[in-house]
Design a protein around this motif. Structure first.
Motif, PDB file in Angstrom:
ATOM      1  N   LYS A  21       0.849  -1.183   0.000  1.00 57.20           N
ATOM      2  CA  LYS A  21       0.000   0.000   0.000  1.00 57.20           C
ATOM      3  C   LYS A  21       0.887   1.235   0.000  1.00 57.20           C
ATOM      4  CE  LYS A  21      -3.746  -2.182   2.626  1.00 57.20           C
ATOM      5  NZ  LYS A  21      -4.575  -2.093   3.863  1.00 57.20           N
ATOM      6  N   PRO A  22       0.375   2.362  -0.492  1.00 55.82           N
ATOM      7  CA  PRO A  22       1.164   3.602  -0.447  1.00 55.82           C
ATOM      8  C   PRO A  22       1.548   3.949   0.980  1.00 55.82           C
ATOM      9  CG  PRO A  22      -0.767   3.866  -1.845  1.00 55.82           C
ATOM     10  CD  PRO A  22      -0.934   2.558  -1.142  1.00 55.82           C
ATOM     11  N   ILE A  23       2.728   4.539   1.160  1.00 52.44           N
ATOM     12  CA  ILE A  23       3.190   4.941   2.485  1.00 52.44           C
ATOM     13  C   ILE A  23       3.579   6.408   2.472  1.00 52.44           C
ATOM     14  CG2 ILE A  23       4.032   2.634   3.050  1.00 52.44           C
ATOM     15  CD1 ILE A  23       6.888   3.777   2.637  1.00 52.44           C
ATOM     16  N   CYS A  24       3.580   7.000   3.658  1.00 51.63           N
ATOM     17  CA  CYS A  24       4.077   8.359   3.842  1.00 51.63           C
ATOM     18  C   CYS A  24       5.470   8.278   4.452  1.00 51.63           C
ATOM     19  CB  CYS A  24       3.156   9.150   4.761  1.00 51.63           C
ATOM     20  SG  CYS A  24       1.495   9.384   4.134  1.00 51.63           S
ATOM     21  N   PHE A  25       6.351   9.152   4.014  1.00 50.86           N
ATOM     22  CA  PHE A  25       7.702   9.180   4.548  1.00 50.86           C
ATOM     23  C   PHE A  25       7.743  10.051   5.807  1.00 50.86           C
ATOM     24  CE2 PHE A  25       8.533   7.421   0.506  1.00 50.86           C
ATOM     25  CZ  PHE A  25       9.785   6.841   0.534  1.00 50.86           C
ATOM     26  N   GLY A  26       8.745   9.772   6.642  1.00 49.33           N
ATOM     27  CA  GLY A  26       8.941  10.568   7.843  1.00 49.33           C
ATOM     28  C   GLY A  26       8.505   9.824   9.077  1.00 49.33           C
ATOM     29  N   HIS A  27       9.289   8.798   9.496  1.00 49.26           N
ATOM     30  CA  HIS A  27       8.874   7.987  10.639  1.00 49.26           C
ATOM     31  C   HIS A  27       9.657   8.317  11.908  1.00 49.26           C
ATOM     32  CE1 HIS A  27      12.106   5.675   8.604  1.00 49.26           C
ATOM     33  NE2 HIS A  27      12.503   5.421   9.838  1.00 49.26           N
ATOM     34  N   GLU A  28      10.532   9.317  11.854  1.00 49.52           N
ATOM     35  CA  GLU A  28      11.246   9.792  13.048  1.00 49.52           C
ATOM     36  C   GLU A  28      10.724  11.194  13.354  1.00 49.52           C
ATOM     37  OE1 GLU A  28      15.548   7.714  11.878  1.00 49.52           O
ATOM     38  OE2 GLU A  28      15.360   9.888  11.994  1.00 49.52           O
ATOM     39  N   VAL A  29       9.829  11.308  14.300  1.00 44.10           N
ATOM     40  CA  VAL A  29       9.076  12.559  14.441  1.00 44.10           C
ATOM     41  C   VAL A  29       9.022  13.027  15.885  1.00 44.10           C
ATOM     42  CG1 VAL A  29       6.900  13.715  13.867  1.00 44.10           C
ATOM     43  CG2 VAL A  29       7.595  11.682  12.584  1.00 44.10           C
ATOM     44  N   VAL A  30       9.163  14.323  16.093  1.00 46.62           N
ATOM     45  CA  VAL A  30       8.796  14.949  17.362  1.00 46.62           C
ATOM     46  C   VAL A  30       7.840  16.101  17.054  1.00 46.62           C
ATOM     47  CG1 VAL A  30      10.865  14.340  18.670  1.00 46.62           C
ATOM     48  CG2 VAL A  30      10.850  16.432  17.305  1.00 46.62           C
ATOM     49  N   GLY A  31       6.878  16.289  17.937  1.00 44.98           N
ATOM     50  CA  GLY A  31       5.909  17.361  17.729  1.00 44.98           C
ATOM     51  C   GLY A  31       4.981  17.478  18.918  1.00 44.98           C
ATOM     52  N   LYS A  32       4.004  18.367  18.810  1.00 41.68           N
ATOM     53  CA  LYS A  32       3.014  18.579  19.856  1.00 41.68           C
ATOM     54  C   LYS A  32       1.685  17.971  19.427  1.00 41.68           C
ATOM     55  CE  LYS A  32       4.717  22.878  21.967  1.00 41.68           C
ATOM     56  NZ  LYS A  32       4.351  24.283  22.307  1.00 41.68           N
ATOM     57  N   VAL A  34      -2.021  18.380  19.145  1.00 44.28           N
ATOM     58  CA  VAL A  34      -2.935  19.525  19.136  1.00 44.28           C
ATOM     59  C   VAL A  34      -4.390  19.100  19.135  1.00 44.28           C
ATOM     60  CG1 VAL A  34      -1.267  21.054  18.038  1.00 44.28           C
ATOM     61  CG2 VAL A  34      -2.803  19.692  16.616  1.00 44.28           C
ATOM     62  N   ALA A  35      -4.662  17.837  18.795  1.00 46.49           N
ATOM     63  CA  ALA A  35      -6.035  17.332  18.813  1.00 46.49           C
ATOM     64  C   ALA A  35      -5.990  15.817  18.826  1.00 46.49           C
ATOM     65  CB  ALA A  35      -6.806  17.831  17.588  1.00 46.49           C
ATOM     66  N   LEU A  36      -7.078  15.183  19.243  1.00 46.63           N
ATOM     67  CA  LEU A  36      -7.178  13.733  19.286  1.00 46.63           C
ATOM     68  C   LEU A  36      -8.122  13.239  18.207  1.00 46.63           C
ATOM     69  CD1 LEU A  36      -7.401  13.104  23.142  1.00 46.63           C
ATOM     70  CD2 LEU A  36      -5.393  13.021  21.674  1.00 46.63           C
ATOM     71  N   GLY A  37      -7.813  12.063  17.629  1.00 49.79           N
ATOM     72  CA  GLY A  37      -8.680  11.462  16.628  1.00 49.79           C
ATOM     73  C   GLY A  37      -8.123  11.603  15.232  1.00 49.79           C
ATOM     74  N   GLY A  38      -8.609  10.775  14.294  1.00 46.70           N
ATOM     75  CA  GLY A  38      -8.185  10.877  12.902  1.00 46.70           C
ATOM     76  C   GLY A  38      -7.459   9.644  12.430  1.00 46.70           C
ATOM     77  N   PRO A  39      -7.180   9.525  11.109  1.00 44.19           N
ATOM     78  CA  PRO A  39      -6.492   8.364  10.535  1.00 44.19           C
ATOM     79  C   PRO A  39      -4.989   8.428  10.762  1.00 44.19           C
ATOM     80  CG  PRO A  39      -6.989   9.944   8.833  1.00 44.19           C
ATOM     81  CD  PRO A  39      -7.608  10.487  10.079  1.00 44.19           C
ATOM     82  N   ASN A  40      -4.269   7.523  10.135  1.00 46.48           N
ATOM     83  CA  ASN A  40      -2.832   7.379  10.354  1.00 46.48           C
ATOM     84  C   ASN A  40      -2.026   8.027   9.235  1.00 46.48           C
ATOM     85  OD1 ASN A  40      -0.336   6.445  11.235  1.00 46.48           O
ATOM     86  ND2 ASN A  40      -0.524   4.564  10.073  1.00 46.48           N
ATOM     87  N   ALA A  41      -0.962   8.741   9.563  1.00 46.82           N
ATOM     88  CA  ALA A  41      -0.058   9.309   8.561  1.00 46.82           C
ATOM     89  C   ALA A  41       1.314   9.444   9.191  1.00 46.82           C
ATOM     90  CB  ALA A  41      -0.573  10.665   8.073  1.00 46.82           C
ATOM     91  N   ALA A  42       2.292   9.969   8.422  1.00 48.79           N
ATOM     92  CA  ALA A  42       3.668  10.115   8.954  1.00 48.79           C
ATOM     93  C   ALA A  42       4.134  11.548   8.935  1.00 48.79           C
ATOM     94  CB  ALA A  42       4.586   9.214   8.150  1.00 48.79           C
ATOM     95  N   GLY A  43       5.512  11.775   9.130  1.00 49.68           N
ATOM     96  CA  GLY A  43       5.953  13.051   9.657  1.00 49.68           C
ATOM     97  C   GLY A  43       6.451  14.131   8.725  1.00 49.68           C
ATOM     98  N   PHE A  44       6.588  13.914   7.419  1.00 55.45           N
ATOM     99  CA  PHE A  44       7.049  14.986   6.543  1.00 55.45           C
ATOM    100  C   PHE A  44       5.852  15.845   6.133  1.00 55.45           C
ATOM    101  CE2 PHE A  44      10.848  12.252   4.945  1.00 55.45           C
ATOM    102  CZ  PHE A  44      11.515  12.516   6.126  1.00 55.45           C
ATOM    103  N   ARG A  45       5.331  16.594   7.098  1.00 54.75           N
ATOM    104  CA  ARG A  45       4.154  17.427   6.881  1.00 54.75           C
ATOM    105  C   ARG A  45       4.030  18.376   8.069  1.00 54.75           C
ATOM    106  NH1 ARG A  45      -0.166  13.691   5.785  1.00 54.75           N
ATOM    107  NH2 ARG A  45       1.489  12.420   4.905  1.00 54.75           N
ATOM    108  N   GLU A  46       3.154  19.396   7.929  1.00 50.43           N
ATOM    109  CA  GLU A  46       2.987  20.325   9.042  1.00 50.43           C
ATOM    110  C   GLU A  46       2.189  19.698  10.173  1.00 50.43           C
ATOM    111  OE1 GLU A  46       1.654  24.217   7.979  1.00 50.43           O
ATOM    112  OE2 GLU A  46       2.846  24.272   6.143  1.00 50.43           O
TER     113      GLU A  46
END
Length: 274
Positions: A21-32, A34-46
Protein backbone atom coordinates in the motif's frame (compact mmCIF):
# COMPACT_ATOMS: atom_id res chain seq x y z
CA UNK A 1 10.57 18.04 13.04
CA UNK A 2 11.17 14.70 11.36
CA UNK A 3 14.50 12.97 10.85
CA UNK A 4 15.77 11.59 7.55
CA UNK A 5 16.47 7.88 8.03
CA UNK A 6 18.83 5.76 5.96
CA UNK A 7 15.85 3.56 5.13
CA UNK A 8 14.36 6.52 3.23
CA UNK A 9 17.41 6.46 0.97
CA UNK A 10 17.25 2.68 0.53
CA UNK A 11 13.53 2.76 -0.28
CA UNK A 12 13.90 5.42 -2.95
CA UNK A 13 16.89 3.64 -4.50
CA UNK A 14 14.87 0.42 -4.83
CA UNK A 15 16.82 -1.63 -2.27
CA UNK A 16 13.66 -2.09 -0.21
CA UNK A 17 10.73 -3.79 -1.98
CA UNK A 18 7.77 -1.57 -2.81
CA UNK A 19 5.06 -1.70 -0.13
CA UNK A 20 1.69 -3.29 -0.84
CA UNK A 21 0.00 0.00 0.00
CA UNK A 22 1.16 3.60 -0.45
CA UNK A 23 3.19 4.94 2.48
CA UNK A 24 4.08 8.36 3.84
CA UNK A 25 7.70 9.18 4.55
CA UNK A 26 8.94 10.57 7.84
CA UNK A 27 8.87 7.99 10.64
CA UNK A 28 11.25 9.79 13.05
CA UNK A 29 9.08 12.56 14.44
CA UNK A 30 8.80 14.95 17.36
CA UNK A 31 5.91 17.36 17.73
CA UNK A 32 3.01 18.58 19.86
CA UNK A 33 -0.37 16.89 20.14
CA UNK A 34 -2.94 19.53 19.14
CA UNK A 35 -6.04 17.33 18.81
CA UNK A 36 -7.18 13.73 19.29
CA UNK A 37 -8.68 11.46 16.63
CA UNK A 38 -8.19 10.88 12.90
CA UNK A 39 -6.49 8.36 10.53
CA UNK A 40 -2.83 7.38 10.35
CA UNK A 41 -0.06 9.31 8.56
CA UNK A 42 3.67 10.12 8.95
CA UNK A 43 5.95 13.05 9.66
CA UNK A 44 7.05 14.99 6.54
CA UNK A 45 4.15 17.43 6.88
CA UNK A 46 2.99 20.33 9.04
CA UNK A 47 0.39 18.20 10.81
CA UNK A 48 0.51 14.41 11.14
CA UNK A 49 -2.28 12.16 12.35
CA UNK A 50 -1.35 9.21 14.55
CA UNK A 51 -3.38 6.02 14.53
CA UNK A 52 -3.55 3.41 17.30
CA UNK A 53 -0.77 1.35 15.69
CA UNK A 54 1.74 4.19 15.97
CA UNK A 55 4.37 4.21 18.71
CA UNK A 56 4.61 7.53 20.47
CA UNK A 57 6.35 8.47 23.71
CA UNK A 58 5.83 11.61 25.79
CA UNK A 59 8.98 13.76 26.00
CA UNK A 60 9.40 15.03 29.57
CA UNK A 61 9.38 18.74 30.24
CA UNK A 62 12.92 20.10 30.08
CA UNK A 63 14.15 17.43 27.64
CA UNK A 64 15.26 18.88 24.33
CA UNK A 65 13.27 17.43 21.40
CA UNK A 66 16.46 17.77 19.35
CA UNK A 67 18.25 15.42 21.75
CA UNK A 68 15.58 12.82 21.05
CA UNK A 69 15.38 13.17 17.29
CA UNK A 70 19.15 13.50 16.91
CA UNK A 71 19.35 9.70 16.96
CA UNK A 72 15.93 9.13 15.36
CA UNK A 73 15.24 5.41 15.10
CA UNK A 74 19.00 4.76 15.20
CA UNK A 75 19.12 4.68 19.00
CA UNK A 76 16.22 2.21 19.35
CA UNK A 77 17.86 0.10 16.63
CA UNK A 78 21.17 0.15 18.50
CA UNK A 79 19.51 -0.63 21.84
CA UNK A 80 17.79 -3.70 20.44
CA UNK A 81 20.94 -4.97 18.75
CA UNK A 82 23.25 -4.44 21.69
CA UNK A 83 20.72 -6.17 23.91
CA UNK A 84 21.36 -9.32 21.87
CA UNK A 85 25.14 -9.17 22.34
CA UNK A 86 25.33 -9.89 26.04
CA UNK A 87 27.45 -8.14 28.69
CA UNK A 88 29.86 -5.35 27.76
CA UNK A 89 32.46 -4.39 30.36
CA UNK A 90 36.04 -3.26 30.96
CA UNK A 91 37.34 -6.41 29.22
CA UNK A 92 35.41 -5.80 25.99
CA UNK A 93 37.08 -4.45 22.84
CA UNK A 94 34.50 -3.08 20.40
CA UNK A 95 34.80 -2.14 16.74
CA UNK A 96 31.99 -0.10 15.20
CA UNK A 97 31.76 -0.10 11.41
CA UNK A 98 30.08 3.10 10.31
CA UNK A 99 29.82 6.60 11.76
CA UNK A 100 26.26 7.42 10.72
CA UNK A 101 23.42 7.76 13.25
CA UNK A 102 23.32 4.03 14.06
CA UNK A 103 27.10 3.80 14.46
CA UNK A 104 27.16 6.90 16.65
CA UNK A 105 24.30 5.55 18.79
CA UNK A 106 26.18 2.26 19.20
CA UNK A 107 29.35 4.13 20.14
CA UNK A 108 27.52 6.04 22.84
CA UNK A 109 25.88 2.91 24.27
CA UNK A 110 29.03 0.76 24.43
CA UNK A 111 30.84 3.69 26.02
CA UNK A 112 28.14 3.90 28.71
CA UNK A 113 28.56 0.15 29.24
CA UNK A 114 32.27 0.65 29.96
CA UNK A 115 33.94 -1.05 26.99
CA UNK A 116 37.75 -1.16 27.23
CA UNK A 117 38.40 0.08 23.68
CA UNK A 118 35.98 1.45 21.08
CA UNK A 119 37.26 1.82 17.54
CA UNK A 120 34.97 3.52 15.03
CA UNK A 121 35.64 3.02 11.33
CA UNK A 122 33.98 5.53 9.02
CA UNK A 123 33.89 8.98 7.47
CA UNK A 124 33.65 11.94 7.04
CA UNK A 125 35.91 13.65 9.56
CA UNK A 126 33.17 15.56 11.40
CA UNK A 127 31.30 12.31 12.10
CA UNK A 128 34.47 10.74 13.49
CA UNK A 129 34.91 13.79 15.70
CA UNK A 130 31.40 13.28 17.07
CA UNK A 131 32.20 9.58 17.60
CA UNK A 132 35.15 10.55 19.79
CA UNK A 133 32.97 12.93 21.80
CA UNK A 134 30.51 10.07 22.38
CA UNK A 135 33.17 7.73 23.72
CA UNK A 136 35.24 6.28 20.88
CA UNK A 137 38.78 5.66 22.09
CA UNK A 138 40.10 5.81 18.53
CA UNK A 139 38.75 6.33 15.01
CA UNK A 140 39.92 5.16 11.59
CA UNK A 141 39.02 6.99 8.40
CA UNK A 142 37.91 4.49 5.80
CA UNK A 143 39.05 6.80 2.98
CA UNK A 144 42.54 7.23 4.45
CA UNK A 145 43.28 3.60 5.31
CA UNK A 146 43.08 0.16 3.71
CA UNK A 147 41.55 -3.07 4.99
CA UNK A 148 44.88 -4.60 6.01
CA UNK A 149 46.06 -1.38 7.61
CA UNK A 150 42.90 -1.18 9.70
CA UNK A 151 43.30 -4.83 10.67
CA UNK A 152 46.81 -4.20 11.96
CA UNK A 153 45.72 -1.04 13.79
CA UNK A 154 42.93 -2.87 15.61
CA UNK A 155 45.30 -5.71 16.54
CA UNK A 156 47.57 -3.07 18.06
CA UNK A 157 44.69 -1.32 19.87
CA UNK A 158 43.67 -4.66 21.42
CA UNK A 159 47.17 -5.94 22.19
CA UNK A 160 46.82 -8.65 19.59
CA UNK A 161 43.52 -10.02 20.92
CA UNK A 162 41.30 -8.83 18.10
CA UNK A 163 37.82 -7.45 18.65
CA UNK A 164 35.51 -8.93 21.27
CA UNK A 165 32.59 -7.46 19.33
CA UNK A 166 32.25 -5.97 15.88
CA UNK A 167 29.07 -4.03 15.18
CA UNK A 168 28.24 -3.40 11.52
CA UNK A 169 26.34 -0.12 11.19
CA UNK A 170 27.52 1.04 7.78
CA UNK A 171 25.14 -0.64 5.35
CA UNK A 172 28.15 -1.38 3.14
CA UNK A 173 28.49 -4.88 1.66
CA UNK A 174 32.27 -4.63 1.96
CA UNK A 175 31.96 -4.21 5.72
CA UNK A 176 30.99 -7.83 6.39
CA UNK A 177 34.16 -9.68 5.33
CA UNK A 178 36.32 -7.04 6.95
CA UNK A 179 34.40 -7.10 10.21
CA UNK A 180 34.33 -10.90 10.30
CA UNK A 181 38.13 -11.02 10.07
CA UNK A 182 38.54 -8.47 12.88
CA UNK A 183 37.00 -10.79 15.46
CA UNK A 184 39.17 -12.40 18.11
CA UNK A 185 38.52 -15.56 20.11
CA UNK A 186 34.89 -15.85 21.30
CA UNK A 187 34.07 -12.81 19.20
CA UNK A 188 30.56 -11.66 18.32
CA UNK A 189 29.53 -9.94 15.10
CA UNK A 190 26.31 -7.91 15.18
CA UNK A 191 24.78 -6.87 11.84
CA UNK A 192 22.59 -3.75 12.00
CA UNK A 193 23.17 -1.84 8.77
CA UNK A 194 22.91 -4.56 6.11
CA UNK A 195 19.15 -4.96 5.93
CA UNK A 196 18.23 -4.14 2.33
CA UNK A 197 19.16 -5.31 -1.16
CA UNK A 198 21.33 -8.41 -1.34
CA UNK A 199 24.88 -9.10 -0.19
CA UNK A 200 26.93 -12.25 -0.58
CA UNK A 201 30.23 -13.09 1.11
CA UNK A 202 32.54 -16.08 1.44
CA UNK A 203 32.65 -17.30 5.06
CA UNK A 204 35.16 -19.72 6.56
CA UNK A 205 33.11 -22.05 8.80
CA UNK A 206 36.28 -23.51 10.28
CA UNK A 207 37.18 -20.09 11.66
CA UNK A 208 33.67 -19.73 13.10
CA UNK A 209 34.08 -23.02 14.91
CA UNK A 210 37.70 -22.73 16.02
CA UNK A 211 37.30 -19.16 17.27
CA UNK A 212 33.89 -19.83 18.86
CA UNK A 213 32.39 -16.96 16.87
CA UNK A 214 28.81 -15.72 16.93
CA UNK A 215 27.13 -13.92 14.02
CA UNK A 216 23.99 -12.08 15.10
CA UNK A 217 21.35 -10.25 13.09
CA UNK A 218 18.94 -7.68 14.48
CA UNK A 219 15.99 -6.13 12.66
CA UNK A 220 13.01 -4.45 14.26
CA UNK A 221 12.41 -2.28 17.31
CA UNK A 222 10.35 -2.94 20.44
CA UNK A 223 8.37 -0.15 22.07
CA UNK A 224 10.56 -0.20 25.19
CA UNK A 225 13.55 0.81 23.07
CA UNK A 226 11.80 4.02 22.02
CA UNK A 227 11.05 4.74 25.66
CA UNK A 228 14.69 4.08 26.61
CA UNK A 229 15.80 6.47 23.85
CA UNK A 230 13.76 9.28 25.39
CA UNK A 231 15.14 8.41 28.83
CA UNK A 232 18.71 8.57 27.53
CA UNK A 233 18.04 11.96 25.96
CA UNK A 234 16.61 13.19 29.26
CA UNK A 235 19.61 12.00 31.31
CA UNK A 236 22.46 12.58 28.85
CA UNK A 237 21.15 15.06 26.26
CA UNK A 238 22.60 18.24 27.74
CA UNK A 239 25.68 16.56 29.19
CA UNK A 240 26.67 15.03 25.85
CA UNK A 241 25.37 17.98 23.78
CA UNK A 242 23.26 15.63 21.65
CA UNK A 243 21.54 18.55 19.91
CA UNK A 244 24.68 19.20 17.90
CA UNK A 245 24.30 15.89 16.10
CA UNK A 246 21.65 17.64 14.00
CA UNK A 247 23.94 19.29 11.49
CA UNK A 248 21.45 19.98 8.68
CA UNK A 249 17.87 21.30 8.69
CA UNK A 250 15.69 21.42 5.59
CA UNK A 251 12.22 22.87 4.88
CA UNK A 252 9.40 20.72 3.48
CA UNK A 253 10.10 22.10 0.01
CA UNK A 254 13.61 20.59 0.06
CA UNK A 255 12.88 16.99 1.04
CA UNK A 256 14.56 15.64 -2.10
CA UNK A 257 17.71 17.63 -1.39
CA UNK A 258 17.64 16.42 2.23
CA UNK A 259 17.46 12.75 1.28
CA UNK A 260 20.17 13.17 -1.35
CA UNK A 261 22.46 14.75 1.25
CA UNK A 262 21.94 11.75 3.53
CA UNK A 263 22.64 9.40 0.63
CA UNK A 264 25.97 11.18 0.15
CA UNK A 265 26.83 10.87 3.87
CA UNK A 266 27.08 14.63 4.36
CA UNK A 267 25.05 15.30 7.55
CA UNK A 268 25.62 13.68 10.90
CA UNK A 269 21.84 13.96 11.16
CA UNK A 270 19.41 15.79 8.88
CA UNK A 271 15.87 16.77 9.81
CA UNK A 272 12.87 18.26 8.06
CA UNK A 273 11.44 21.31 9.84
CA UNK A 274 7.97 22.17 8.48
Amino acid sequence: MAGICGSDVHRLSGDIPEPLKPICFGHEVVGKIVALGGPNAAGFREYATLGPRCTYIRIPSGTSPESVIAFGCAMPTALRGIGKLGPINSQTDVVVQGAGPVGLAVTFLVSLAGARTITVIGDPAHRLEIARSLGATQTLSISESGVEQRHEKIKAFTNGRGASMVIEASGSKAAFPEGFNLLGMNGKYLILGLYSGKAEAVIDPVRINNYNLHIIGSLGIETENYLKTVELATVHGKLRDMDRLITHRFPLSSIEDAIQSVAQGIPAKAVIVP
